[in-house]
Design an enzyme around this catalytic site. Structure first.
Site, PDB file in Angstrom:
ATOM      1  N   ARG A  87       0.959  -1.239  -0.006  1.00  0.00           N
ATOM      2  CA  ARG A  87      -0.109   0.072   0.129  1.00  0.00           C
ATOM      3  C   ARG A  87       0.910   1.262  -0.014  1.00  0.00           C
ATOM      4  NH1 ARG A  87      -2.122  -3.344   4.100  1.00  0.00           N
ATOM      5  NH2 ARG A  87      -4.197  -4.484   3.693  1.00  0.00           N
ATOM      6  N   LYS A 141      -2.117  -2.491   7.970  1.00  0.00           N
ATOM      7  CA  LYS A 141      -3.125  -1.690   8.861  1.00  0.00           C
ATOM      8  C   LYS A 141      -3.344  -2.527  10.233  1.00  0.00           C
ATOM      9  CE  LYS A 141      -6.183  -1.065   4.956  1.00  0.00           C
ATOM     10  NZ  LYS A 141      -7.722  -1.304   4.285  1.00  0.00           N
ATOM     11  N   HIS A 198      -2.662   2.588  -6.063  1.00  0.00           N
ATOM     12  CA  HIS A 198      -2.953   1.538  -5.467  1.00  0.00           C
ATOM     13  C   HIS A 198      -3.098   0.500  -6.665  1.00  0.00           C
ATOM     14  CE1 HIS A 198      -4.178  -0.417  -1.904  1.00  0.00           C
ATOM     15  NE2 HIS A 198      -5.303  -1.176  -2.429  1.00  0.00           N
ATOM     16  N   ARG A 204      -0.374  -2.084  -6.742  1.00  0.00           N
ATOM     17  CA  ARG A 204      -0.771  -3.390  -5.748  1.00  0.00           C
ATOM     18  C   ARG A 204      -1.681  -4.302  -6.459  1.00  0.00           C
ATOM     19  NH1 ARG A 204      -1.078  -4.587  -0.176  1.00  0.00           N
ATOM     20  NH2 ARG A 204      -3.197  -5.124   0.653  1.00  0.00           N
ATOM     21  N   HIS A 221      -3.913  -9.221   3.515  1.00  0.00           N
ATOM     22  CA  HIS A 221      -5.247  -9.323   3.939  1.00  0.00           C
ATOM     23  C   HIS A 221      -5.977 -10.261   5.037  1.00  0.00           C
ATOM     24  CE1 HIS A 221      -6.124  -8.302  -0.765  1.00  0.00           C
ATOM     25  NE2 HIS A 221      -5.971  -7.194  -0.058  1.00  0.00           N
ATOM     26  N   TYR A 246      -9.544 -11.096  -6.856  1.00  0.00           N
ATOM     27  CA  TYR A 246      -8.363 -11.037  -8.170  1.00  0.00           C
ATOM     28  C   TYR A 246      -8.690 -12.225  -8.906  1.00  0.00           C
ATOM     29  CZ  TYR A 246      -6.190  -7.360  -5.523  1.00  0.00           C
ATOM     30  OH  TYR A 246      -5.864  -6.107  -4.687  1.00  0.00           O
TER      31      TYR A 246
END
Length: 318
Positions: free
Chosen positions: A152, A176, A251, A254, A277, A286
């Site tokens: 990110r 995150k 992004h 990514r 994730h 994806y």
């Protein structure tokens, strides 16, 4: 614009403090919550209702009011904010129940991530390859890392020099909710980062603005830590130089990282770990982008597909 938190009801102020201290939410997340909770507080005040207790009918009325200015995604975020708020208040013994739980989330349109073809990404990443000025060395290095590690942009700008292990080609990333992960990167990225560290970063580190940013891996022209906005602005420059017929948000690189790995045979759970994730369902989007590879796998593996491709033996007898 978020409201003055001191003007919010005490229950909302306690929740925001919880987000900042216990949840350690980012400033961006806290700001988004403040906007949504400020709107909820204003709606309750207009209706002459307190924060506690509230009802599902009030929550639905609030969302109906907001629907004129917000799309399904924004409405879902606002409902999520209310659910989190009342879950916290119930846990703290400040509310008898969670009125937002009984309200169904609005259906959000499924948007597939934007992805560039491999050759376009290669052209973009290599655009600064033959330039030796400090900013160009820096840009090549961060473009290689964005695409080569799937970072990110906030993770990229938060990197320190000590986070990069060039001999092992590994980078330590703080993602995150302060979740740490180790991500590999390729030889071309390692070479680009090494050139930046040797020939570009020392020049920018000598600028007056470097004080207080000694550990930062990527620096701006004043010597301070590079920001996400600067990354986006520099990326726009290289998109223009490459002649790509589209806007490219940082992004997107990514998304390209994940999709191109999947298309070349990488395991979905491995990609999940690399991206950081929390849920595999986030990574699974994806798979919808890679129909060509899936079709090839089907043709090679399914018995009926192989039978259809095989030449018929003999001919029909009349």
């Amino acid at each position: 614009m978020p409201p003055d938190r001191d003007a919010l009801p005490v229950e909302l102020r306690r929740f925001v403090a919880y987000l900042e201290t216990e949840r350690r939410a980012s400033a961006h997340t806290v700001r988004a919550y403040l906007v949504d909770l400020g709107q909820w507080s204003a709606y309750l005040a207009e209706a002459g209702q307190p924060v506690v207790p509230a009802s599902p009918a009030l929550v639905r009325g609030f969302l109906a009011r907001q629907a004129g200015e917000a799309g399904a995604t924004s409405l879902a975020r606002k409902l999520s904010a209310l659910r989190s708020l009342y879950r916290f208040l119930v846990r703290e013994g400040l509310a008898p129940g969670n009125p937002a739980r009984a309200v169904a989330s609005p259906k959000r349109p499924k948007r597939l991530p934007e992805v560039l073809p491999e050759e376009e990404v290669a052209a973009l990443v290599e655009a600064p390859a033959h330039l030796t000025a400090p900013l160009e060395l820096r840009d090549r290095a961060f473009l290689e890392l964005l695409y080569g590690s799937g970072l990110r942009v906030s993770e990229l700008t938060g990197l320190d020099v000590a986070d990069v292990d060039l001999p092992q080609r590994l980078v330590r990333v703080l993602g995150k909710r302060n979740k740490e992960r180790i991500v590999p990167f390729g030889r071309t990225a390692a070479e680009a980062v090494e050139r930046w560290l040797d020939g570009g970063r020392p020049v920018l580190a000598a600028q007056p603005g470097h004080a207080g940013h000694e550990g930062a891996l990527f620096l701006n022209w004043r010597g301070g830590r590079l920001t996400s906005r600067s990354v986006a602005r520099r990326l726009d420059r290289w998109v223009l130089a490459t002649g790509l017929p589209r806007h490219v948000h940082p992004h997107v690189l990514r998304h390209c990282f994940a999709t191109h790995l999947l298309g070349n045979g990488a395991d979905l759970r491995g990609i999940q770990e690399l991206l950081g994730h929390a849920s595999l369902s986030t990574t699974q989007r994806y798979t919808h982008l890679d129909w060509k590879r899936l079709a090839a796998v089907y043709d090679a593996a399914h018995p009926r597909a192989r039978a259809a491709a095989a030449p018929r033996r003999g001919g029909a007898k009349g």
